[in-house]
Design a protein around this motif. Structure first.
Motif, mmCIF file in Angstrom:
data_model
loop_
_atom_site.group_PDB
_atom_site.id
_atom_site.type_symbol
_atom_site.label_atom_id
_atom_site.label_comp_id
_atom_site.label_asym_id
_atom_site.label_seq_id
_atom_site.Cartn_x
_atom_site.Cartn_y
_atom_site.Cartn_z
ATOM 1 N N GLN A 133 -6.697 -14.450 -1.426
ATOM 2 C CA GLN A 133 -5.214 -14.417 -1.194
ATOM 3 C C GLN A 133 -4.944 -13.367 -0.071
ATOM 4 O OE1 GLN A 133 -3.387 -16.560 -2.691
ATOM 5 N NE2 GLN A 133 -5.362 -17.578 -3.082
ATOM 6 N N LEU A 134 -4.489 -13.795 0.968
ATOM 7 C CA LEU A 134 -3.753 -12.998 2.048
ATOM 8 C C LEU A 134 -2.227 -13.280 2.027
ATOM 9 C CD1 LEU A 134 -6.501 -12.529 4.679
ATOM 10 C CD2 LEU A 134 -6.074 -10.950 2.853
ATOM 11 N N PRO A 135 -1.403 -12.633 1.433
ATOM 12 C CA PRO A 135 -0.212 -13.166 1.421
ATOM 13 C C PRO A 135 0.533 -13.000 2.893
ATOM 14 C CG PRO A 135 -0.443 -11.160 -0.055
ATOM 15 C CD PRO A 135 -1.638 -11.803 0.270
ATOM 16 N N ALA A 136 0.941 -14.077 3.383
ATOM 17 C CA ALA A 136 1.036 -14.046 4.816
ATOM 18 C C ALA A 136 2.697 -13.317 5.114
ATOM 19 C CB ALA A 136 1.274 -15.480 5.620
ATOM 20 N N TYR A 137 3.495 -13.326 3.913
ATOM 21 C CA TYR A 137 4.735 -12.760 4.131
ATOM 22 C C TYR A 137 4.708 -11.418 3.844
ATOM 23 C CZ TYR A 137 4.119 -13.152 -1.061
ATOM 24 O OH TYR A 137 3.624 -13.215 -2.333
ATOM 25 N N VAL A 138 3.709 -10.781 3.160
ATOM 26 C CA VAL A 138 3.590 -9.320 3.505
ATOM 27 C C VAL A 138 3.340 -8.692 5.092
ATOM 28 C CG1 VAL A 138 2.038 -7.361 2.605
ATOM 29 C CG2 VAL A 138 2.710 -9.149 1.063
ATOM 30 N N ALA A 139 2.489 -9.443 5.614
ATOM 31 C CA ALA A 139 2.141 -9.082 7.065
ATOM 32 C C ALA A 139 3.478 -9.492 7.798
ATOM 33 C CB ALA A 139 0.912 -10.184 7.776
ATOM 34 N N ALA A 140 4.207 -10.353 7.473
ATOM 35 C CA ALA A 140 5.576 -10.750 8.132
ATOM 36 C C ALA A 140 6.416 -9.590 8.096
ATOM 37 C CB ALA A 140 6.082 -12.204 7.615
ATOM 38 N N ILE A 141 6.666 -8.927 7.005
ATOM 39 C CA ILE A 141 7.550 -7.925 6.708
ATOM 40 C C ILE A 141 6.915 -6.797 7.191
ATOM 41 C CG2 ILE A 141 8.658 -6.429 4.798
ATOM 42 C CD1 ILE A 141 9.397 -9.284 4.979
ATOM 43 N N ALA A 142 5.634 -6.550 7.284
ATOM 44 C CA ALA A 142 5.175 -5.209 7.965
ATOM 45 C C ALA A 142 5.553 -5.443 9.702
ATOM 46 C CB ALA A 142 3.629 -5.148 7.752
ATOM 47 N N ALA A 143 5.166 -6.567 10.062
ATOM 48 C CA ALA A 143 5.558 -6.846 11.269
ATOM 49 C C ALA A 143 7.011 -6.939 11.649
ATOM 50 C CB ALA A 143 5.012 -8.242 12.044
ATOM 51 N N LEU A 144 7.807 -7.030 10.885
ATOM 52 C CA LEU A 144 9.206 -7.131 11.023
ATOM 53 C C LEU A 144 9.682 -5.638 11.065
ATOM 54 C CD1 LEU A 144 12.044 -9.302 9.419
ATOM 55 C CD2 LEU A 144 12.221 -6.776 9.483
ATOM 56 N N LEU A 145 9.124 -4.896 10.324
ATOM 57 C CA LEU A 145 9.718 -3.407 10.178
ATOM 58 C C LEU A 145 8.963 -2.434 11.310
ATOM 59 C CD1 LEU A 145 9.039 -2.547 6.332
ATOM 60 C CD2 LEU A 145 11.174 -3.051 7.510
ATOM 61 N N THR A 146 7.880 -2.885 11.666
ATOM 62 C CA THR A 146 7.284 -2.398 12.975
ATOM 63 C C THR A 146 8.142 -2.648 14.202
ATOM 64 O OG1 THR A 146 5.022 -2.659 12.014
ATOM 65 C CG2 THR A 146 5.134 -2.038 14.285
ATOM 66 N N ALA A 147 8.297 -3.948 14.578
ATOM 67 C CA ALA A 147 9.032 -4.259 15.641
ATOM 68 C C ALA A 147 10.435 -3.694 15.724
ATOM 69 C CB ALA A 147 8.962 -5.980 15.836
ATOM 70 N N ALA A 148 10.983 -3.524 14.598
ATOM 71 C CA ALA A 148 12.574 -3.017 14.436
ATOM 72 C C ALA A 148 12.588 -1.460 15.048
ATOM 73 C CB ALA A 148 13.024 -2.873 12.958
ATOM 74 N N GLY A 149 11.305 -0.683 15.115
ATOM 75 C CA GLY A 149 11.397 0.673 15.542
ATOM 76 C C GLY A 149 10.497 1.486 14.825
ATOM 77 N N ARG A 150 10.586 2.843 15.302
ATOM 78 C CA ARG A 150 9.688 3.938 14.657
ATOM 79 C C ARG A 150 10.384 4.202 13.318
ATOM 80 N NH1 ARG A 150 9.072 8.268 19.119
ATOM 81 N NH2 ARG A 150 11.390 7.341 19.240
ATOM 82 N N ARG A 151 9.544 4.472 12.375
ATOM 83 C CA ARG A 151 9.784 4.864 11.166
ATOM 84 C C ARG A 151 10.695 6.256 11.071
ATOM 85 N NH1 ARG A 151 6.253 4.935 5.505
ATOM 86 N NH2 ARG A 151 7.794 6.026 4.109
ATOM 87 N N SER A 152 10.276 6.954 12.011
ATOM 88 C CA SER A 152 11.069 8.246 12.002
ATOM 89 C C SER A 152 12.447 8.361 12.540
ATOM 90 C CB SER A 152 10.308 9.351 12.630
ATOM 91 O OG SER A 152 10.124 8.922 13.996
ATOM 92 N N THR A 153 12.851 7.121 13.269
ATOM 93 C CA THR A 153 14.182 7.112 13.826
ATOM 94 C C THR A 153 15.259 6.652 13.015
ATOM 95 O OG1 THR A 153 13.500 4.834 14.593
ATOM 96 C CG2 THR A 153 13.207 6.821 16.069
ATOM 97 N N ARG A 154 15.105 5.858 11.991
ATOM 98 C CA ARG A 154 16.309 5.276 11.082
ATOM 99 C C ARG A 154 15.731 5.644 9.665
ATOM 100 N NH1 ARG A 154 16.975 -0.350 14.102
ATOM 101 N NH2 ARG A 154 17.130 0.454 16.359
ATOM 102 N N ARG A 155 16.777 5.760 8.791
ATOM 103 C CA ARG A 155 16.308 5.932 7.551
ATOM 104 C C ARG A 155 16.369 4.470 6.831
ATOM 105 N NH1 ARG A 155 16.715 9.584 3.525
ATOM 106 N NH2 ARG A 155 17.193 8.846 1.437
ATOM 107 N N SER A 156 16.908 3.625 7.528
ATOM 108 C CA SER A 156 16.874 2.274 6.966
ATOM 109 C C SER A 156 15.306 1.822 7.021
ATOM 110 C CB SER A 156 17.784 1.374 7.402
ATOM 111 O OG SER A 156 17.454 1.330 8.942
ATOM 112 N N LEU A 157 14.673 2.227 8.097
ATOM 113 C CA LEU A 157 13.266 1.804 8.296
ATOM 114 C C LEU A 157 12.191 2.474 7.148
ATOM 115 C CD1 LEU A 157 12.717 1.509 11.902
ATOM 116 C CD2 LEU A 157 12.277 -0.358 10.449
#
Length: 806
Positions: A133-157
């Motif tokens: 079981q490799l839940p594709a939606y987990v990879a999708a959320i990780a990709a969405l957060l990565t493409a949204a920007g660097r974690r250190s730049t926004r509190r929402s991230l």
């Protein structure tokens, strides 16, 4: 206020490349752990699952909570945040990265189902499930957060990433997914997000235009005009002159011409944080490759700016004429350094050759000497970082040294020697080797110039100097500079000093060596080899080692015969023994050639003559081997096992290869390429060959030495085979040795490692020996002719280094 700038709204960050490589390595590690640590991962999963009854009382529907958080909560948070920030393009990119992650995860799942081992599949299969079981939606959320920007730049991230890991922990506890599968899907999402983020670029947090002006005001300057200088299509602005353009070519970061309201003409260097990682990586790579060049520990952008300002200030205090640092400031992700602009000056590159007098050359050396006496090195001196005053008297020229980004205080002697080599090269390209060397001797003295001579090599020179040397009217400038130094100091050591720890060739060689050794190791059976060695005749092994030692004598005779100067035979012999030691790190044949060249140059043989002599030794070795094979073939009458080895198919294959080679040489471009590869060697060796032909005894001794070298290796091969109670005709062994030697020379692995074993084993197997026995014979042969000679080479190398011969 007038501002001429060109903002870059999106940039490709080098840190994304580093993160992408690290993520790929993480995927490999997760798969290895899942494959080889199945018991550990299962035990850890069971330990975590033991607390699930407690959580089940608190969480009624954990699976629904898990999927809801991932599929609804996190995407909603991010989309709302991006809408509030008015970044619709980033929303599209994030959703696109999520789709790519889903596709990538599905592909990986199919690959693992098709080719994954049972252990690997079990580690990715949760309890109660029949398949991984490799839940594709987990990879999708990780990709969405990565493409949204660097974690250190926004509190929402940052919050969203924390929520993702919390949801994954719930999923692992309740058996929705295993630990390796959770990590793998997140990493796959990161791969997708980082790849897209680097491809389309990230929003730059650099200071441009009005923001840059605000940063200058914080540093205490009130701009009137600010004009970008490092963009080629902006250099037509009236505020930009030759000095500003030259500094823009050499400075790290963006360069601006600043005019304040008080009519002060200054220079601004803007260092951007997204470029800091790339600059640090470049300096680190240089320091790793080159001995004695240590990179500064500039971990942050502020540290880099402060270190540059420190070196520039230290040089100015030491009396070096350089631009003074007037101020520093920071705004957004940009550090600003404000410099004094050199008044009425032009780059050394723009000074006409006929205007460069001896006083000007001496003035350049005077500034470099002041820096060195204060323990400061520049490390990037070229015709753009050296400025010449326009209004200074001809007999007292004014020289400025600028761009201290690579500079260093409390520097090493080697770094200062590199500075001297760089100035020698840039002045020689301008006024010729004779005047450049004469000025260096006049200003520095013989000692410093002699010490810099071995560093006159392209790898230590800035790119601008290398280009100037290629365009120079003087052919082979660096060689001519060495010759000029030798004329003034006949005892100087001018041969190139090896300051390179490794290069791309070394990396490729190491990779090929690992691959070749791995290929042999896969098919190697230790038990069979030990049993075969126990049955081997030790007397034949001793005889084989004797033949292997005889090769040193043959190689020494060849070099002694062709040498243009008389060298004690003991020194020549020890040099050939020492070559066995460095064969651990260099391809086959390169080690002896390098040491022979070193031995000749230490005996004051001119470099071109030494190179021709070494090339003649190698060419004569090839000629002797080929002629010997022909003679053996004719004399033996092909009575051995290999008489049948070149079967009809093999002969047809050889004929096809010959026809293809002939057809290829009929193509003008390929023929020209072959000519370029062959003719330099012929031109090098022909003058020396004509001299040797005039002394028949030298020619006979040289050819005899190379023949003895070949006989020694063939004899060791025969003894290795005889040790196992097998025999092959002499012609067969000679052919196999020739093939193995050719393969070892063609494949750039240390000592032909792996390639020689593979070629010889294949040949013996084709001659009728069982594979296990053939491999044992070859490994014993390599033990006698390669591995056992390395300790002897080490002792010889240390002795020759201690006596100053190498």
């Amino acid at each position: 206020m007038r501002i001429v700038d060109e903002p870059e709204t999106r940039v490709r960050r080098f840190t994304d490349v580093i993160a992408l490589l690290a993520t790929g390595l993480g995927i490999v590690l997760v798969l290895l752990i899942a494959e080889f640590a199945l018991g550990t991962t299962e035990g850890l999963t069971q330990d975590i699952a033991s607390i699930s009854p407690l959580l089940q009382r608190l969480l009624v529907a954990p699976v629904n909570i898990f999927t809801g958080i991932l599929s609804v909560v996190i995407p909603t948070i991010m989309i709302i945040d991006l809408l509030v920030r008015r970044e619709p393009r980033r929303i599209i990119e994030a959703l696109g990265a999520a789709m790519i992650a889903v596709i990538l995860t599905l592909i990986v799942a199919l690959v693992l189902l098709e080719w994954g081992t049972p252990e690997l599949q079990d580690s990715l299969t949760p309890r109660g499930w029949e398949t991984l079981q490799l839940p594709a939606y987990v990879a999708a959320i990780a990709a969405l957060l990565t493409a949204a920007g660097r974690r250190s730049t926004r509190r929402s991230l940052s919050v969203s990433w924390n929520v993702l890991w919390f949801a994954l922990a719930i999923a692992v506890i309740f058996g929705v997914v295993t630990i390796p599968a959770a990590l793998l899907t997140v990493l796959l999402g990161r791969i997708a997000g980082l790849s897209l983020r680097y491809w389309v670029g990230s929003t730059a947090d650099r200071a441009y235009g009005e923001a840059l002006v605000e940063g200058l005001r914080r540093a205490g300057f009130e701009p009137r005009t600010l004009v970008r200088a490092d963009m080629s299509h902006l250099t037509t602005q009236p505020e930009l002159d030759a000095v500003t353009a030259a500094l823009a070519r050499t400075r790290e970061g963006r360069v601006y011409a600043l005019t304040t309201v008080q009519q002060h003409h200054l220079l601004v260097v803007a260092l951007d944080g997204d470029q800091q990682a790339a600059g640090f990586a470049s300096r680190l790579w240089t320091s790793l490759r080159l001995r004695g060049i240590d990179t500064r520990a500039d971990v942050s952008l502020r540290q880099s700016a402060e270190a540059t300002a420190l070196v520039s200030h230290a040089a100015r205090v030491a009396g070096v004429r350089t631009s003074r640092v007037l101020g520093m400031g920071q705004i957004r992700d940009t550090m600003l350094l404000v410099y004094q602009r050199p008044p009425a000056a032009r780059p050394f590159a723009d000074v006409p050759d006929d205007e460069v007098g001896d006083d000007l050359l001496d003035a350049v050396w005077a500034e470099v000497g002041r820096a060195h006496r204060a323990g400061i090195s520049h490390r990037r001196l070229d015709a753009d970082t050296v400025l010449v005053g326009v209004d200074s008297p001809l007999d007292e020229p004014t020289i400025w040294l600028t761009s201290w980004e690579m500079g260093e205080v409390a520097t090493s002697v080697l770094a200062q020697r590199i500075d001297v080599a760089q100035v020698l090269a840039l002045t020689a390209a301008k006024v010729g080797p004779e005047r450049a060397v004469e000025s260096a001797f006049r200003s520095l003295g013989p000692s410093q110039v002699e010490q810099a001579a071995p560093l006159l090599q392209g790898i230590v020179l800035p790119a601008g100097t290398r280009a100037a040397l290629k365009a120079s009217e003087h052919p082979k400038v660096l060689e001519a500079v060495r010759e000029q130094i030798l004329e003034r100091s006949p005892d100087a050591e001018v041969s190139s000093e090896n300051i390179t720890r490794f290069g791309w060739r070394t990396i490729a060689t190491l990779g090929l060596g690992i691959f070749a050794v791995g290929f042999v190791a896969v098919k190697f059976n230790t038990q069979q080899f030990l049993e075969a060695v126990q049955q081997a005749n030790p007397w034949w092994l001793l005889v084989g080692f004797g033949w292997a030692l005889l090769t040193f004598v043959g190689a020494a005779l060849a070099l002694a015969a062709f040498s243009p100067v008389r060298i004690p035979f003991s020194r020549v012999l020890l040099t050939q023994v020492a070559a066995a030691y460095i064969s651990v790190a260099v391809p086959a044949g390169v080690g002896p050639a390098a040491l022979n060249l070193r031995l000749l140059t230490k005996r004051k043989v001119q470099t071109p003559l030494a190179v021709a002599t070494v090339a003649l030794v190698q060419v004569s070795s090839v000629v002797v081997t080929i002629v010997g094979l022909v003679v053996l073939t004719l004399g033996s009458g092909s009575q051995g096992v290999l008489a049948a080895l070149p079967s009809t198919s093999v002969l047809i294959g050889l004929a096809v290869v010959a026809l293809v080679a002939a057809a290829a040489l009929s193509v003008p471009r390929l023929r020209a390429w072959a000519k370029r590869r062959i003719m330099p060697t012929i031109r090098q060796t022909w003058p020396r060959l004509t001299q040797v032909i005039g002394q028949p005894w030298r020619l006979a001794l040289g050819l005899g030495g190379n023949l003895l070298l070949t006989i020694g290796f063939v004899g060791a091969f025969h003894a290795s085979l005889s040790a196992f109670g097998r025999e092959l005709p002499l012609i067969d062994l000679a052919v196999l040795f020739f093939v193995g030697n050719a393969v070892g020379a063609a494949v750039p692995t240390p000592g032909g490692l792996g390639a020689v074993e593979l070629a010889l084993t294949t040949g013996l197997t084709g001659a009728g020996l069982p594979y296990a026995l053939a491999l044992s014979v070859v490994l014993v042969y390599r033990l006698l002719t390669y591995w056992l000679r390395i300790p002897l080479g080490y002792v010889a190398m240390k002795y020759l280094e201690r006596t100053g011969e190498l």
